[in-house]
Design a protein around this motif. Structure first.
Motif, PDB file in Angstrom:
ATOM      1  N   ILE B  23     -26.441  26.130 -20.469  1.00  0.00           N
ATOM      2  CA  ILE B  23     -26.177  27.442 -21.077  1.00  0.00           C
ATOM      3  C   ILE B  23     -25.324  28.278 -20.115  1.00  0.00           C
ATOM      4  O   ILE B  23     -25.252  27.985 -18.918  1.00  0.00           O
ATOM      5  N   GLU B  24     -24.711  29.304 -20.657  1.00  0.00           N
ATOM      6  CA  GLU B  24     -23.916  30.220 -19.836  1.00  0.00           C
ATOM      7  C   GLU B  24     -24.222  31.648 -20.225  1.00  0.00           C
ATOM      8  O   GLU B  24     -24.410  31.945 -21.395  1.00  0.00           O
ATOM      9  N   VAL B  25     -24.264  32.514 -19.212  1.00  0.00           N
ATOM     10  CA  VAL B  25     -24.374  33.947 -19.493  1.00  0.00           C
ATOM     11  C   VAL B  25     -23.215  34.647 -18.785  1.00  0.00           C
ATOM     12  O   VAL B  25     -23.224  34.797 -17.569  1.00  0.00           O
ATOM     13  N   PRO B  26     -22.196  35.062 -19.532  1.00  0.00           N
ATOM     14  CA  PRO B  26     -21.061  35.743 -18.905  1.00  0.00           C
ATOM     15  C   PRO B  26     -21.486  37.131 -18.419  1.00  0.00           C
ATOM     16  O   PRO B  26     -22.442  37.705 -18.936  1.00  0.00           O
ATOM     17  N   ASP B  27     -20.741  37.661 -17.451  1.00  0.00           N
ATOM     18  CA  ASP B  27     -21.056  38.997 -16.922  1.00  0.00           C
ATOM     19  C   ASP B  27     -21.037  40.032 -18.039  1.00  0.00           C
ATOM     20  O   ASP B  27     -20.168  40.029 -18.900  1.00  0.00           O
ATOM     21  N   GLY B  28     -22.030  40.900 -17.994  1.00  0.00           N
ATOM     22  CA  GLY B  28     -22.039  42.036 -18.905  1.00  0.00           C
ATOM     23  C   GLY B  28     -22.392  41.742 -20.355  1.00  0.00           C
ATOM     24  O   GLY B  28     -22.376  42.640 -21.184  1.00  0.00           O
ATOM     25  N   LYS B  29     -22.722  40.497 -20.671  1.00  0.00           N
ATOM     26  CA  LYS B  29     -23.032  40.154 -22.064  1.00  0.00           C
ATOM     27  C   LYS B  29     -24.541  39.995 -22.289  1.00  0.00           C
ATOM     28  O   LYS B  29     -25.295  39.782 -21.353  1.00  0.00           O
ATOM     29  N   ILE B  30     -24.921  40.095 -23.563  1.00  0.00           N
ATOM     30  CA  ILE B  30     -26.286  39.725 -23.926  1.00  0.00           C
ATOM     31  C   ILE B  30     -26.236  38.354 -24.579  1.00  0.00           C
ATOM     32  O   ILE B  30     -25.483  38.146 -25.528  1.00  0.00           O
ATOM     33  N   VAL B  31     -27.004  37.426 -24.043  1.00  0.00           N
ATOM     34  CA  VAL B  31     -27.062  36.084 -24.611  1.00  0.00           C
ATOM     35  C   VAL B  31     -28.495  35.793 -25.021  1.00  0.00           C
ATOM     36  O   VAL B  31     -29.432  36.085 -24.273  1.00  0.00           O
ATOM     37  N   ILE B 204     -28.650  41.821 -31.360  1.00  0.00           N
ATOM     38  CA  ILE B 204     -28.027  42.523 -30.230  1.00  0.00           C
ATOM     39  C   ILE B 204     -27.220  41.602 -29.316  1.00  0.00           C
ATOM     40  O   ILE B 204     -26.430  42.071 -28.509  1.00  0.00           O
ATOM     41  N   ALA B 205     -27.457  40.287 -29.440  1.00  0.00           N
ATOM     42  CA  ALA B 205     -26.749  39.364 -28.544  1.00  0.00           C
ATOM     43  C   ALA B 205     -25.347  39.098 -29.068  1.00  0.00           C
ATOM     44  O   ALA B 205     -25.076  39.253 -30.258  1.00  0.00           O
ATOM     45  N   SER B 206     -24.461  38.713 -28.152  1.00  0.00           N
ATOM     46  CA  SER B 206     -23.145  38.332 -28.627  1.00  0.00           C
ATOM     47  C   SER B 206     -23.083  36.825 -28.866  1.00  0.00           C
ATOM     48  O   SER B 206     -22.288  36.336 -29.651  1.00  0.00           O
ATOM     49  N   PHE B 207     -23.956  36.113 -28.180  1.00  0.00           N
ATOM     50  CA  PHE B 207     -23.937  34.661 -28.275  1.00  0.00           C
ATOM     51  C   PHE B 207     -25.373  34.165 -28.256  1.00  0.00           C
ATOM     52  O   PHE B 207     -26.246  34.818 -27.695  1.00  0.00           O
ATOM     53  N   GLY B 208     -25.608  33.050 -28.903  1.00  0.00           N
ATOM     54  CA  GLY B 208     -26.967  32.537 -28.920  1.00  0.00           C
ATOM     55  C   GLY B 208     -27.034  31.034 -28.739  1.00  0.00           C
ATOM     56  O   GLY B 208     -26.092  30.299 -29.081  1.00  0.00           O
ATOM     57  N   TYR B 209     -28.137  30.599 -28.122  1.00  0.00           N
ATOM     58  CA  TYR B 209     -28.415  29.163 -27.996  1.00  0.00           C
ATOM     59  C   TYR B 209     -29.743  28.897 -28.683  1.00  0.00           C
ATOM     60  O   TYR B 209     -30.667  29.686 -28.584  1.00  0.00           O
ATOM     61  N   ILE B 210     -29.814  27.770 -29.345  1.00  0.00           N
ATOM     62  CA  ILE B 210     -31.096  27.369 -29.914  1.00  0.00           C
ATOM     63  C   ILE B 210     -31.506  26.091 -29.220  1.00  0.00           C
ATOM     64  O   ILE B 210     -30.736  25.121 -29.156  1.00  0.00           O
ATOM     65  N   MET B 211     -32.691  26.101 -28.622  1.00  0.00           N
ATOM     66  CA  MET B 211     -33.104  24.891 -27.917  1.00  0.00           C
ATOM     67  C   MET B 211     -34.334  24.272 -28.536  1.00  0.00           C
ATOM     68  O   MET B 211     -35.164  24.928 -29.167  1.00  0.00           O
ATOM     69  N   VAL B 216     -30.244  22.194 -25.700  1.00  0.00           N
ATOM     70  CA  VAL B 216     -29.625  23.026 -26.719  1.00  0.00           C
ATOM     71  C   VAL B 216     -29.244  22.158 -27.903  1.00  0.00           C
ATOM     72  O   VAL B 216     -28.601  21.122 -27.749  1.00  0.00           O
ATOM     73  N   VAL B 217     -29.695  22.576 -29.102  1.00  0.00           N
ATOM     74  CA  VAL B 217     -29.334  21.790 -30.285  1.00  0.00           C
ATOM     75  C   VAL B 217     -28.266  22.504 -31.107  1.00  0.00           C
ATOM     76  O   VAL B 217     -27.669  21.931 -32.008  1.00  0.00           O
ATOM     77  N   MET B 218     -28.060  23.771 -30.781  1.00  0.00           N
ATOM     78  CA  MET B 218     -27.075  24.528 -31.542  1.00  0.00           C
ATOM     79  C   MET B 218     -26.697  25.761 -30.745  1.00  0.00           C
ATOM     80  O   MET B 218     -27.540  26.341 -30.069  1.00  0.00           O
ATOM     81  N   ASP B 219     -25.442  26.158 -30.818  1.00  0.00           N
ATOM     82  CA  ASP B 219     -25.069  27.415 -30.178  1.00  0.00           C
ATOM     83  C   ASP B 219     -23.915  28.053 -30.942  1.00  0.00           C
ATOM     84  O   ASP B 219     -23.327  27.422 -31.833  1.00  0.00           O
ATOM     85  N   GLY B 220     -23.625  29.281 -30.645  1.00  0.00           N
ATOM     86  CA  GLY B 220     -22.528  29.942 -31.338  1.00  0.00           C
ATOM     87  C   GLY B 220     -22.642  31.443 -31.250  1.00  0.00           C
ATOM     88  O   GLY B 220     -23.627  31.967 -30.708  1.00  0.00           O
ATOM     89  N   ASP B 230     -29.518  26.651 -41.621  1.00  0.00           N
ATOM     90  CA  ASP B 230     -30.611  26.023 -40.871  1.00  0.00           C
ATOM     91  C   ASP B 230     -31.335  27.028 -40.010  1.00  0.00           C
ATOM     92  O   ASP B 230     -32.566  27.075 -39.967  1.00  0.00           O
ATOM     93  N   VAL B 231     -30.556  27.843 -39.338  1.00  0.00           N
ATOM     94  CA  VAL B 231     -31.178  28.829 -38.462  1.00  0.00           C
ATOM     95  C   VAL B 231     -32.022  29.787 -39.293  1.00  0.00           C
ATOM     96  O   VAL B 231     -33.150  30.111 -38.938  1.00  0.00           O
ATOM     97  N   GLN B 232     -31.490  30.200 -40.390  1.00  0.00           N
ATOM     98  CA  GLN B 232     -32.248  31.094 -41.270  1.00  0.00           C
ATOM     99  C   GLN B 232     -33.563  30.447 -41.657  1.00  0.00           C
ATOM    100  O   GLN B 232     -34.610  31.069 -41.625  1.00  0.00           O
ATOM    101  N   GLU B 233     -33.469  29.181 -41.997  1.00  0.00           N
ATOM    102  CA  GLU B 233     -34.673  28.503 -42.450  1.00  0.00           C
ATOM    103  C   GLU B 233     -35.706  28.335 -41.346  1.00  0.00           C
ATOM    104  O   GLU B 233     -36.874  28.622 -41.530  1.00  0.00           O
ATOM    105  N   PHE B 234     -35.234  27.906 -40.188  1.00  0.00           N
ATOM    106  CA  PHE B 234     -36.209  27.523 -39.159  1.00  0.00           C
ATOM    107  C   PHE B 234     -36.592  28.649 -38.207  1.00  0.00           C
ATOM    108  O   PHE B 234     -37.678  28.652 -37.658  1.00  0.00           O
TER     109      PHE B 234
END
Ligand SMILES: Nc1ncnc2c1ncn2[C@@H]1O[C@H](COP(=O)(O)OP(=O)(O)OP(=O)(O)O)[C@@H](O)[C@H]1O
Ligand SMILES: [Mg+2]
Lengths: 326, 261
Positions: B23-31, B204-211, B216-220, B230-234
């Protein structure tokens, strides 16, 4: 250690009662200092140090070494009053004791972190034997090394109007030590960190507090208090030098903290005074009532009290209830 | 920037919990880092903050970089000093100590922390300001969560990691915590937000990871994830019955994911 057993049963006058109470408070203050050291180590590291008595004896030996063997710093200043010279030597001895405490933590305890507490307790028993043997060797044949008569041979000192009975010096030091410990724990950055670590080690580490440094500090502090207690146990009016019995005497910090509660600072002080007073008072009155108890009886009183507490209130007067499974 | 790459973590030398997490967390972002119970979210944080030792955990593969420097062998106090602090799962306030003292522990790595630093936190949490001398254990759950966040802010972090800050809080408080996270982020602090409340986190996040099970099985981008079926469902509980799907379905989901990728 003086024997308080009277040869003849005395009349239980109010005056005797008061004298014995004062004597008990004076003895209790030494136990309180010793107990406080044990509680600080336990609270911070969850380890009951069975080496506490040995460390106390080592501290007392160090003081005796500086005072009697090499007469430091008195040898350099002939006009230095004995009391002052003793106090300086005492501070140096206590500083060495702090070092010893830190070394014990670093060498023996730190590598054991994560091991069952039982194993760590066993290690401290090992340390106890090593240190006690070491002190015994240092004491040599006679098995007794005087720490001098720092307060002179009279039982009181006068500072102008103020009269200080020498039995109370330990009590005064106890007050200073307790206040110092409270300031440390509640006012300083390190003290607050120590309490945080004692409460939740991982959460404290997450704040950037180094648990290792806290442990080292706790052991240093514990050894300092052990040494102060050991010194008072070995000087007049309580004792007549460092002996094999000094460690044994200091071990009565255990009944004190079991009565007070293993993790309670207030408990250590109250527990120390309780066994001090009980030892002197019961020793006096029971010995008067029955000759069959024998001379060693007074020394057993703290342990008998301890056993009573373990049966009735195992977490002590001020302790946390969960802590009783040690 | 925080970069976690191919991280493997093993507990007690046998239990493999993270299996190549990146995973990555860029400076100043919410992940946001999302995942079901036991996915390994808390374990990831322990690895980042140097607290695996406490749990007999070890990093067996991969690396963690912070501002370009490896931190996976550093101890927790150095990591805090370098600017990463966390709000632990379950708040973990020092219940026997006062609110003030709790903040003081947070400032441990900042010698000579000024009164202003405390005032800044109390301004942010007025509910705490009136209770400075109270024992933390007597605060409500929401107040304790605020205290935990305030404590973490005392170290003046560049990256704040929060482990399920909304857990067990009433919806109104969840909104409050959410706003606080946004406010903190607005002061330039990057945030890694671990949540099971995916809705809150992704809003509130700009980016998300699903693990799942350690990787990580999904990100975006958040809106992409929020709109993903899928995300909505699970994770957002938006499917027909209003309940989470069973473990079997989750497995099915994983299979499908692999299929798609
Ligand atoms: N100290 C430990 N020793 C062994 N296994 C552990 C340890 N801590 C966690 N685990 C296991 O690792 C896996 C991941 O746990 P972790 O706490 O990281 O999950 P999580 O995603 O934070 O879950 P939750 O949402 O419940 O907090 C779980 O299967 C857990 O049982
Ligand atoms: Mg978790």
């Amino acid at each position: 250690m003086p024997q308080m057993v009277p040869l003849l049963a005395q009349a239980n006058s109010a005056e005797t009662f008061l004298t014995k109470l004062i004597d008990g408070l004076a003895l209790g203050s030494i136990y309180a200092i010793l107990a406080l050291g044990l509680v600080i180590i336990f609270k911070s590291t969850q380890v009951l140090s069975f080496a506490h008595g040995a460390v106390a004896a080592l501290g007392a030996y160090l003081a005796a070494y500086f005072v009697t063997v090499i007469n430091w710093p008195g040898r350099y200043f002939e006009s230095l009053p004995v009391t002052l010279s003793f106090i300086i030597s005492g501070f140096v001895a206590v500083a060495f004791a702090a070092l010893v405490g830190m070394l014990i933590e670093r060498i023996f305890i730190r590598p054991m972190i994560g091991q069952p507490l039982f194993s760590i307790a066993m290690i401290t028993i090992g340390i106890d034997i090593v240190v006690r043997t070491f002190v015994g060797d240092l004491l040599g044949q006679g098995g007794n090394l005087s720490v001098g008569s720092p307060w002179g041979i009279l039982s009181i000192s006068k500072f102008g109007e103020i009269v200080v009975p020498h039995v109370f010096i330990a009590a005064i030091v106890t007050v200073v030590v307790v206040v110092g410990v409270l300031i440390l724990f509640f006012r300083t950055r390190m003290g607050v960190a120590m309490r945080a670590t004692a409460f939740d080690q991982e959460a404290a580490m997450a704040q950037g507090i180094s648990a290792g440094r806290i442990f080292a500090l706790a052991w240093a502090l514990g050894a300092v208090l052990a040494a102060i207690g050991g010194i008072f146990a070995s000087i007049s009016p309580r004792g007549f030098g460092v002996t094999g019995g000094t460690a044994f005497f200091a071990l009565r910090a255990f009944p004190a903290i079991i009565i007070g509660g293993l993790d309670s600072i207030a408990g250590a002080v109250v527990g120390g005074f309780t066994i001090g007073i009980a030892e002197i008072m019961l020793g006096h009155y029971l010995a008067g009532a029955s000759g069959t108890l024998g001379l060693g009886f007074t020394g057993l009183i703290p342990y008998l009290l301890m056993m009573g507490f373990l049966l009735i209130r195992p977490y002590g007067l001020f302790g946390t209830e969960e802590i009783r499974r040690v | 920037m925080l970069e976690v790459s191919n991280l493997e973590v093993v507990y007690n030398d046998v239990v493999l919990v993270l299996r190549g997490l990146s995973i990555e967390v860029p400076d100043g972002k919410i992940v946001a880092l999302l995942g079901a119970n036991g996915a390994g979210k808390t374990t990831s944080i322990r690895a980042i903050t140097g607290l695996l030792d406490v749990h007999e955990g070890d990093i067996t593969k991969g690396e963690i970089k912070w501002q370009g420097e490896r931190i996976d062998k550093k101890d927790p106090s150095d990591i805090v000093k370098s600017g990463i602090t966390q709000v632990m799962e379950g708040r973990r306030v020092f219940a026997e100590m006062t609110v003030d003292e709790n903040l003081r522990t947070g400032a441990f790595t900042k010698r000579g922390t000024s009164k202003e630093a405390y005032d800044k936190v109390y301004d942010m949490f007025p509910a705490l300001a009136s209770r400075r001398k109270d024992t933390a254990g007597y605060l409500s759950g929401g107040e304790q969560q605020m205290l935990a966040i305030g404590r973490a802010l005392m170290a003046d972090p560049k990256l704040l990691i929060l482990d399920e800050p909304s857990l067990g809080l009433a919806p109104k408080l969840v909104q409050q915590i959410k706003q606080i996270i946004v406010d903190v982020n607005n002061t330039g602090v990057a945030v890694l937000l671990i949540e099971q409340n995916a809705n809150m986190a992704l809003s509130i996040a700009s980016f998300g990871y699903i693990m799942e099970t350690g990787k990580v099985v999904m990100d975006g981008n958040s809106d992409k994830l929020l709109n993903d079926e899928d995300v909505q469902e699970f994770y957002l509980g938006l499917h027909g019955t209003g309940e989470r799907k069973s473990f079997r379905d989750v497995k099915h989901y994983k299979r499908r994911k692999r299929w798609l990728s």
